[in-house]
Design a protein around this motif. Structure first.
Motif, short mmCIF file in Angstrom:
data_model
loop_
_atom_site.label_atom_id
_atom_site.label_comp_id
_atom_site.label_asym_id
_atom_site.label_seq_id
_atom_site.Cartn_x
_atom_site.Cartn_y
_atom_site.Cartn_z
N PRO A 160 7.55 -6.16 8.81
CA PRO A 160 6.92 -4.91 8.37
C PRO A 160 5.85 -4.49 9.39
O PRO A 160 5.19 -5.33 10.00
N LEU A 163 2.65 -3.70 9.76
CA LEU A 163 1.37 -3.76 9.06
C LEU A 163 0.30 -2.91 9.76
O LEU A 163 -0.60 -2.39 9.10
N LEU A 222 0.52 0.51 8.38
CA LEU A 222 -0.04 0.59 7.03
C LEU A 222 -1.56 0.69 7.07
O LEU A 222 -2.16 1.53 6.41
N LEU A 250 -1.05 -6.29 -3.88
CA LEU A 250 -0.38 -5.13 -4.46
C LEU A 250 -1.37 -4.35 -5.34
O LEU A 250 -1.40 -3.11 -5.30
N TRP A 306 -3.53 -2.15 -3.12
CA TRP A 306 -2.84 -0.95 -2.66
C TRP A 306 -2.58 0.02 -3.81
O TRP A 306 -2.58 1.24 -3.62
N HIS A 307 -2.39 -0.50 -5.00
CA HIS A 307 -2.23 0.35 -6.18
C HIS A 307 -3.50 1.17 -6.40
O HIS A 307 -3.45 2.39 -6.62
N LEU A 329 2.68 4.69 -4.29
CA LEU A 329 2.82 3.48 -3.48
C LEU A 329 3.95 3.61 -2.45
O LEU A 329 3.82 3.14 -1.33
N LEU A 353 2.71 5.19 0.62
CA LEU A 353 1.91 4.29 1.45
C LEU A 353 2.78 3.27 2.15
O LEU A 353 2.68 3.05 3.36
N PHE A 354 3.67 2.64 1.39
CA PHE A 354 4.46 1.54 1.92
C PHE A 354 5.59 1.98 2.83
O PHE A 354 6.15 1.16 3.56
N THR A 373 5.33 3.44 5.46
CA THR A 373 4.88 3.19 6.83
C THR A 373 5.22 1.78 7.30
O THR A 373 5.25 1.53 8.51
N LEU A 374 5.50 0.87 6.38
CA LEU A 374 5.86 -0.50 6.77
C LEU A 374 7.15 -0.53 7.57
O LEU A 374 7.40 -1.46 8.34
N CYS A 375 7.98 0.50 7.41
CA CYS A 375 9.27 0.55 8.11
C CYS A 375 9.22 1.37 9.40
O CYS A 375 10.24 1.58 10.03
#
Length: 86
Positions: A8, A10, A13, A54, A57-58, A68, A71-72, A74-76
């Motif tokens: 990921p 990070l 993120l 988690l 981030w929530h 979420l 936000l997440f 961006t991990l990809c």
């Protein structure tokens, strides 16, 4: 042969967090007040010293009014997301 998923992103993120905070002009203290998280936790996440939970981030998603998934995603960055056409 085992095929492992890509790592990921990070950095993307944590940079997303910094960008969202900057767009709103919020200090770490302001974001801490809006999330119930400690100022130190927010700094540690933005500086890449911790990832956060988690639940962390929530809380951030709610403070920024961003789901979420938003936000997440961006991990990809830098590789195709699972199930993507990429």
């Amino acid at each position: 042969m085992t095929i492992l998923p890509p790592e990921p992103n990070l950095d993307a993120l944590r940079l997303k967090l910094a960008c969202l905070r900057g767009e709103r002009g919020w200090s770490y203290d302001e974001l801490a007040k809006r999330t119930g998280l400690s100022r130190r936790t927010l700094i540690e996440i933005e500086q890449g010293r911790t990832i956060g939970t988690l639940a962390t981030w929530h809380a951030l998603g709610h403070a920024f009014d961003v789901p979420l998934g938003g936000l997440f995603a961006t991990l990809c960055e830098g590789h195709a997301p699972p199930g993507g056409a990429g």
